[in-house]
Design a protein around this motif. Sequence first.
Motif, PDB file in Angstrom:
ATOM      1  N   ARG A  31     -27.109 -14.126  58.841  1.00  0.00           N
ATOM      2  CA  ARG A  31     -27.973 -12.946  58.417  1.00  0.00           C
ATOM      3  C   ARG A  31     -29.072 -13.881  57.420  1.00  0.00           C
ATOM      4  N   LEU A  32     -28.760 -15.168  57.431  1.00  0.00           N
ATOM      5  CA  LEU A  32     -29.865 -15.990  56.406  1.00  0.00           C
ATOM      6  C   LEU A  32     -31.121 -16.354  57.462  1.00  0.00           C
ATOM      7  N   ASN A  33     -31.120 -16.083  58.770  1.00  0.00           N
ATOM      8  CA  ASN A  33     -32.066 -16.237  59.733  1.00  0.00           C
ATOM      9  C   ASN A  33     -32.574 -17.828  59.643  1.00  0.00           C
ATOM     10  N   GLY A  34     -31.761 -18.633  59.549  1.00  0.00           N
ATOM     11  CA  GLY A  34     -32.252 -19.927  59.486  1.00  0.00           C
ATOM     12  C   GLY A  34     -32.636 -20.694  58.165  1.00  0.00           C
ATOM     13  N   GLN A  35     -32.882 -19.682  57.186  1.00  0.00           N
ATOM     14  CA  GLN A  35     -33.214 -19.932  56.059  1.00  0.00           C
ATOM     15  C   GLN A  35     -32.406 -20.613  54.988  1.00  0.00           C
ATOM     16  N   PHE A  36     -31.920 -22.023  55.114  1.00  0.00           N
ATOM     17  CA  PHE A  36     -31.006 -22.446  54.296  1.00  0.00           C
ATOM     18  C   PHE A  36     -31.277 -24.069  54.399  1.00  0.00           C
ATOM     19  N   SER A  37     -30.573 -24.781  53.578  1.00  0.00           N
ATOM     20  CA  SER A  37     -30.823 -26.151  53.599  1.00  0.00           C
ATOM     21  C   SER A  37     -29.747 -26.835  54.550  1.00  0.00           C
ATOM     22  N   ARG A  38     -30.279 -27.587  55.683  1.00  0.00           N
ATOM     23  CA  ARG A  38     -29.312 -28.166  56.817  1.00  0.00           C
ATOM     24  C   ARG A  38     -28.451 -29.342  55.881  1.00  0.00           C
ATOM     25  N   ILE A  39     -28.952 -30.123  55.162  1.00  0.00           N
ATOM     26  CA  ILE A  39     -28.333 -30.978  54.397  1.00  0.00           C
ATOM     27  C   ILE A  39     -27.210 -30.426  53.354  1.00  0.00           C
ATOM     28  N   GLN A  40     -27.497 -29.561  52.539  1.00  0.00           N
ATOM     29  CA  GLN A  40     -26.683 -29.038  51.874  1.00  0.00           C
ATOM     30  C   GLN A  40     -25.395 -28.127  52.532  1.00  0.00           C
ATOM     31  N   ALA A  41     -25.915 -27.381  53.521  1.00  0.00           N
ATOM     32  CA  ALA A  41     -24.716 -26.874  54.422  1.00  0.00           C
ATOM     33  C   ALA A  41     -23.597 -27.695  54.871  1.00  0.00           C
ATOM     34  N   ALA A  42     -24.388 -28.844  55.690  1.00  0.00           N
ATOM     35  CA  ALA A  42     -23.487 -29.882  55.868  1.00  0.00           C
ATOM     36  C   ALA A  42     -22.469 -30.356  55.042  1.00  0.00           C
ATOM     37  N   LYS A  43     -23.093 -30.661  53.862  1.00  0.00           N
ATOM     38  CA  LYS A  43     -22.164 -31.106  52.833  1.00  0.00           C
ATOM     39  C   LYS A  43     -21.242 -30.106  52.330  1.00  0.00           C
ATOM     40  N   MET A  44     -21.586 -28.906  52.119  1.00  0.00           N
ATOM     41  CA  MET A  44     -20.583 -27.817  51.831  1.00  0.00           C
ATOM     42  C   MET A  44     -19.455 -27.545  52.506  1.00  0.00           C
ATOM     43  N   ILE A  45     -19.938 -27.666  53.853  1.00  0.00           N
ATOM     44  CA  ILE A  45     -19.003 -27.667  55.248  1.00  0.00           C
ATOM     45  C   ILE A  45     -17.919 -28.909  55.028  1.00  0.00           C
ATOM     46  N   GLU A  46     -18.513 -29.864  54.773  1.00  0.00           N
ATOM     47  CA  GLU A  46     -17.587 -31.151  54.964  1.00  0.00           C
ATOM     48  C   GLU A  46     -16.684 -31.091  53.578  1.00  0.00           C
ATOM     49  N   ILE A  47     -17.154 -30.764  52.770  1.00  0.00           N
ATOM     50  CA  ILE A  47     -16.272 -30.524  51.315  1.00  0.00           C
ATOM     51  C   ILE A  47     -15.026 -29.498  51.755  1.00  0.00           C
ATOM     52  N   GLY A  48     -15.574 -28.356  52.157  1.00  0.00           N
ATOM     53  CA  GLY A  48     -14.608 -27.162  52.342  1.00  0.00           C
ATOM     54  C   GLY A  48     -13.640 -27.484  53.201  1.00  0.00           C
ATOM     55  N   ILE A  49     -13.787 -28.433  54.438  1.00  0.00           N
ATOM     56  CA  ILE A  49     -12.874 -28.870  55.255  1.00  0.00           C
ATOM     57  C   ILE A  49     -11.941 -29.651  54.888  1.00  0.00           C
ATOM     58  N   SER A  50     -12.385 -30.812  53.882  1.00  0.00           N
ATOM     59  CA  SER A  50     -11.224 -31.661  53.166  1.00  0.00           C
ATOM     60  C   SER A  50     -10.439 -30.946  52.138  1.00  0.00           C
ATOM     61  N   CYS A  51     -10.965 -29.830  51.494  1.00  0.00           N
ATOM     62  CA  CYS A  51     -10.217 -29.196  50.541  1.00  0.00           C
ATOM     63  C   CYS A  51      -9.254 -28.393  51.197  1.00  0.00           C
ATOM     64  N   VAL A  52      -9.139 -28.063  52.280  1.00  0.00           N
ATOM     65  CA  VAL A  52      -8.348 -27.057  52.963  1.00  0.00           C
ATOM     66  C   VAL A  52      -7.155 -28.171  53.829  1.00  0.00           C
ATOM     67  N   GLU A  53      -7.274 -29.344  53.727  1.00  0.00           N
ATOM     68  CA  GLU A  53      -6.081 -29.992  54.086  1.00  0.00           C
ATOM     69  C   GLU A  53      -4.689 -29.662  53.911  1.00  0.00           C
ATOM     70  N   GLU A  54      -3.974 -29.585  54.827  1.00  0.00           N
ATOM     71  CA  GLU A  54      -2.514 -29.327  54.479  1.00  0.00           C
ATOM     72  C   GLU A  54      -1.772 -30.267  53.680  1.00  0.00           C
ATOM     73  N   ASP A  55      -2.100 -31.407  53.786  1.00  0.00           N
ATOM     74  CA  ASP A  55      -1.451 -32.505  53.066  1.00  0.00           C
ATOM     75  C   ASP A  55      -2.705 -32.664  51.444  1.00  0.00           C
ATOM     76  N   ARG A  56      -1.818 -32.219  50.627  1.00  0.00           N
ATOM     77  CA  ARG A  56      -2.609 -32.173  49.435  1.00  0.00           C
ATOM     78  C   ARG A  56      -3.253 -33.275  48.802  1.00  0.00           C
ATOM     79  N   ASN A  57      -2.434 -34.512  49.333  1.00  0.00           N
ATOM     80  CA  ASN A  57      -3.022 -35.792  48.690  1.00  0.00           C
ATOM     81  C   ASN A  57      -4.257 -36.489  49.435  1.00  0.00           C
ATOM     82  N   LYS A  58      -4.425 -35.798  50.725  1.00  0.00           N
ATOM     83  CA  LYS A  58      -5.967 -35.766  51.233  1.00  0.00           C
ATOM     84  C   LYS A  58      -7.034 -34.859  50.812  1.00  0.00           C
ATOM     85  N   ARG A  59      -6.819 -34.014  49.827  1.00  0.00           N
ATOM     86  CA  ARG A  59      -7.900 -33.259  49.078  1.00  0.00           C
ATOM     87  C   ARG A  59      -8.601 -33.934  48.170  1.00  0.00           C
ATOM     88  N   PRO A  60      -9.643 -33.653  47.836  1.00  0.00           N
ATOM     89  CA  PRO A  60     -10.454 -34.427  46.938  1.00  0.00           C
ATOM     90  C   PRO A  60     -10.155 -33.610  45.463  1.00  0.00           C
TER      91      PRO A  60
END
Length: 854
Positions: free
Chosen positions: A807-836
Amino acid sequence: MEILLIFKKKKKATGVVDLMVFEELYSSHYALHIGVAFIQQWQKFLSPGDAVAMRSQSYSSLSSTLFLIVISVCFSLASSRNPNILPRGSSLSVEHDSDLLISADNTFTCGFCSVGENAYCFSIWFTNSKEKTVAWMANRDKPVNGKGSRVSLQQDGAFVLKDVDGSTTWETNTSSTDVQKAELLDNGNLVLMDSSGKILWQSFDFPTDTLLPQQLFTKSKKLISKLRGGNYATGYFHFLFDNDNVLRLMYDGPDVSSVYWPNIDTNVFTNGRTNFNSTRIAILDDMGRFFSSDWMQFNASDSGSGIKRRLTMDHDGNLRLYSLNNGTGLWTVSWKAVMQQCLVHGLCGRNGMCIYAPEPKCSCPPGYEMDDPSNWNKGCKPRFTRSCSHSQQVRFVKIQHADFYGFDSSSLTNISLESCQTKCLEDCRCQAFGYKLSGDAKCYIKIELFNGHQSASFPSDIYLKLPLSIETSEPIVLNDTNRICNSSESTITIGASSSMYGAGGKRVRWVYLYSFASVIGAIEMLFIMSSWWLLFRRRDVHAVVEEGYRVISSQFMKFTYIELKKATKNFREELGQGASGAVFKGVLEDERVVAVKKLENAYQMEEVFRAEVSTIGKINHMNLVRMWGFCSESRHRLLVYEYVENKSLDKLLFAENILGWKERFKIALGSAKGLAYLHHECLEWVIHCDVKPENILLDGDFEPKISDFGLAKLSQRGRKNSEFSRIRGTKGYMAPEWALNLPITAKVDVYGYGVVILELVKGIRLSNWVEEDGEGQETELTRFVRVIKGKGQGEETAWIEDAVDTRLNGQFSRIQAAKMIEIGISCVEEDRNKRPTMDSIVQALMECEDVSRI
């Protein structure tokens, strides 16, 4: 003018005039009121060439009559000068007892104070105290000579103290400024001002060991005691804002540093303080009341106006508020921080021990002797040589009701005395062990002996490890000395005041007096604080002081059920419904719009509930919803919060109206800051346990505010057989450890935050179940993570387009989006010791906060 005409005639006759006399007089404070104007008027009669000639030649035939006239005029002018002002170009000499600045109301005097034989410090002291009580010193660690030294306000604006040899001992940082005068104000503040009256430097910014009324105490300042009673050099005891925003007393000696106040055996909140306010500002007012941003408050026992006071960090490590008796010139103590003097750390040096006999005294334990009989700071030294050789036979000497605080190499629980002794024998570093039998038996292995004290009320004993050859008397008696641990500089009378430490001491007869005084003091403080707060709201004070008072006087209120029922119009407008209860909009009598939550599962008794919510109410951060009060009546448990305009994140993120990318990133960063505050700067137990979009509220500027933090504790504390691990969050945002019944840590919040930040990117509920490509089901979150991990391995960034809300029609920061996805995936690790951790997440997001490329 007649004198000027005479000079003019002489100038015409000879072409030269000697200005040396005038320059010498003008540099002395006796001629201060001659002023620049007089010199300028005189120099109008002279050409530039004449001025040079006058400096290089002397007019030997200048008549003695003219000289006497000039001197007479100068002294008559000096007699009418303002005694609290030193103009630019003037100085004060150590050799002239009359070279002083005296405040207009005669309360303070500024000049040279003797600190030893032929040793002087430029100081400010109370004029009417019987003993010269110093409030400030410029050169406490570097006294100047009693001959030839002077302090000067130079033409370049610098205020400089020079020793007899011309070397600079102390100076201000005001050179090349428009400083016109130094002035000693009625409040004891020595200031340097420009021609418009603007303060360019002030002594209040550089306190020594004393804080005066109306002197702001901030994070950059500290009070440091003098070394000993007659030695004004910098000592070892500090009063300061610590790194966690709390006012503390600390011993910072040659060997160790150690905090000892407020009570080190309890946490910040039990001591009635908060570490959530980073303002770090405190002030003592003219009424004898002290207020601080960490909620430290006290009143002088003689609270009221018209009394000269000072708050001093004394050389014995105690912080005391003194009041001056104008009749006798003596000081009395109207409040002090530490009621039991032996609780001060570092008081008796290494291996030394403070005892009550019955007054506090420093002593050496058996097997030790004073290192330096003239200086207790050096403590005691052993009368034996320590050895790790197994051939050296040792024994343990018991000192009852004693302790050496700190330096525990290990702390053991539920252990016998014999086992504790064995542990000490096995450790070559062990010099003693402490053993506490009350409750769970505890053993403390001591590898250094500092901060020793003995008190009849202390619940444990110390066992000194000594060579068998060292003889001690039986029963054990500490080596007596004449060293008094408390200050002896003034007559000390304790009035009706309370202390941050509980009343105590060896002599039982004082217990009742202290208890009675504390109750009376508390009642008086309640009335005084109430009236003062009402008066203060009508005062127009300096902006910084006003802000400081506003912060430290904020109130956490208890509401009645009738008040909240009226404010919400009988709970008519519901804002939302959650697991802990419904939330209603209300308007208080002071017209504040609030959100009122009716709790459904708060099981505590009223006093327990009040203690819990009071703690939550002290939490203050821009990304956390502020709690303003509560209600606890009968079965009713309600919480009163600030009202947040844009409601919760789920109402905007998952709605038809599109939330812009800048707002999404702002919400991700602000929410991370709020959780980081709870995890890393707040109490250890403040784990949210239910991080989800419904609990992230948005204000008018889309600044996120996390709500419902701390409610997990309200729901489970006091419940029969309750365990923290039994609390459950919301399905889809719950970390795997909930289901595994693992101990709950802050990493459960990290998991919930990971789901939220990925939802901010994707714009949909990731907790929903969807059909797998094959058989069975999986959550949107599982599939999203699986797909992203499959596509995001290479260097191509096309996968980002697929991961972000279409719905954003491409109006977003690629750098910020990549960082948010990277952080989000690391946060939902099953092993809590791997979460930041949340603070590392904040740092990562801030690194790309200013990225403007869309």
